[in-house]
Motif scaffolding. Sequence first.
Motif, PDB file in Angstrom:
ATOM      1  N   ASP A 137       1.239  -0.927  -0.021  1.00  0.00           N
ATOM      2  CA  ASP A 137       0.218   0.063  -0.140  1.00  0.00           C
ATOM      3  C   ASP A 137       0.794   1.768  -0.219  1.00  0.00           C
ATOM      4  O   ASP A 137       0.601   2.090  -0.726  1.00  0.00           O
ATOM      5  N   MET A 138       1.986   1.461   0.576  1.00  0.00           N
ATOM      6  CA  MET A 138       2.728   2.409   1.197  1.00  0.00           C
ATOM      7  C   MET A 138       3.691   2.539  -0.291  1.00  0.00           C
ATOM      8  O   MET A 138       4.115   3.723  -1.430  1.00  0.00           O
ATOM      9  N   THR A 139       3.450   1.372  -0.525  1.00  0.00           N
ATOM     10  CA  THR A 139       4.624   1.561  -2.187  1.00  0.00           C
ATOM     11  C   THR A 139       3.907   2.060  -3.439  1.00  0.00           C
ATOM     12  O   THR A 139       4.090   3.553  -4.090  1.00  0.00           O
ATOM     13  N   ALA A 140       2.378   1.626  -3.383  1.00  0.00           N
ATOM     14  CA  ALA A 140       1.618   2.039  -4.527  1.00  0.00           C
ATOM     15  C   ALA A 140       1.407   3.654  -4.204  1.00  0.00           C
ATOM     16  O   ALA A 140       1.285   4.770  -4.787  1.00  0.00           O
ATOM     17  N   THR A 141       1.659   4.207  -2.601  1.00  0.00           N
ATOM     18  CA  THR A 141       0.709   5.879  -2.695  1.00  0.00           C
ATOM     19  C   THR A 141       2.106   6.289  -3.138  1.00  0.00           C
ATOM     20  O   THR A 141       2.259   7.884  -3.700  1.00  0.00           O
ATOM     21  N   THR A 191       4.216   0.588  -9.505  1.00  0.00           N
ATOM     22  CA  THR A 191       4.799   0.968  -8.491  1.00  0.00           C
ATOM     23  C   THR A 191       5.748  -0.163  -8.785  1.00  0.00           C
ATOM     24  O   THR A 191       7.312  -0.163  -8.019  1.00  0.00           O
ATOM     25  N   ASP A 192       6.082  -0.804  -9.645  1.00  0.00           N
ATOM     26  CA  ASP A 192       6.847  -1.907 -10.408  1.00  0.00           C
ATOM     27  C   ASP A 192       7.826  -1.224 -10.281  1.00  0.00           C
ATOM     28  O   ASP A 192       9.541  -1.111 -10.542  1.00  0.00           O
ATOM     29  N   GLU A 193       8.049   0.379 -11.521  1.00  0.00           N
ATOM     30  CA  GLU A 193       8.992   1.115 -12.287  1.00  0.00           C
ATOM     31  C   GLU A 193       9.410   1.397 -10.538  1.00  0.00           C
ATOM     32  O   GLU A 193      10.924   1.858 -10.195  1.00  0.00           O
ATOM     33  N   LEU A 194       8.732   2.016  -9.139  1.00  0.00           N
ATOM     34  CA  LEU A 194       9.190   2.583  -7.927  1.00  0.00           C
ATOM     35  C   LEU A 194      10.880   1.407  -7.220  1.00  0.00           C
ATOM     36  O   LEU A 194      11.211   1.391  -6.926  1.00  0.00           O
ATOM     37  N   ARG A 195       9.434   0.479  -7.868  1.00  0.00           N
ATOM     38  CA  ARG A 195      10.340  -0.819  -6.727  1.00  0.00           C
ATOM     39  C   ARG A 195      11.614  -1.357  -7.498  1.00  0.00           C
ATOM     40  O   ARG A 195      13.130  -1.445  -6.754  1.00  0.00           O
ATOM     41  N   THR A 196      11.411  -1.121  -8.460  1.00  0.00           N
ATOM     42  CA  THR A 196      12.899  -1.183  -9.488  1.00  0.00           C
ATOM     43  C   THR A 196      13.793  -0.039  -9.509  1.00  0.00           C
ATOM     44  O   THR A 196      14.995  -0.146  -9.318  1.00  0.00           O
TER      45      THR A 196
END
Length: 170
Positions: free
Chosen positions: A80-84, A93-98
């Motif tokens: 949820d926090m990653t999505a926020t 979210t995938d780009e953020l995680r990468t």
Amino acid sequence: RDLHTVRHSFPTRRSSDQSGTAQKSTRQHRSKVLDEALASLVTDGTLTQAQADAVRTRVQETAKTVHADRAAQRKQRRQDMTATAATALGISTDELRTKVKAGETIAQIAKDRGVDVATVTKALTTEADSLIDQAVTAGKIDSAKADAAKTRVAERINTFVTEGPRRGRN
């Protein structure tokens, strides 16, 4: 999602080795206290050894279930926090995680995208504060504990945004 989950969704300065050692020590202490209490009840005849063994087994099974539930809640909270954060940054979210796995901090990503870091921090803090407020409304914590939790969570969010995940940090 509860306050416990919110508190454990953000990095602390403690290394994973310290955290693991503290958790192991706490588990050992609780196990010792349970064993002593059950032994005392067997000694005074309140329980039979079979009953004490059944209690110990039930407590261990319940603890495993609670641990698994909390782990699932923490995972959901991180998602949820990653999505926020991704929404505030205008990326998936995938780009953020990468990017985070590649070593970029959220602050760096925000700067590269022309997004004010305060915007991302505020979005994350607002979400966390909402969950803390829900805990107050549900009667799980009082307002003084909520205020302290909000302060701690804000500090953790700031550290997370500016320094990244706690991997390898002391």
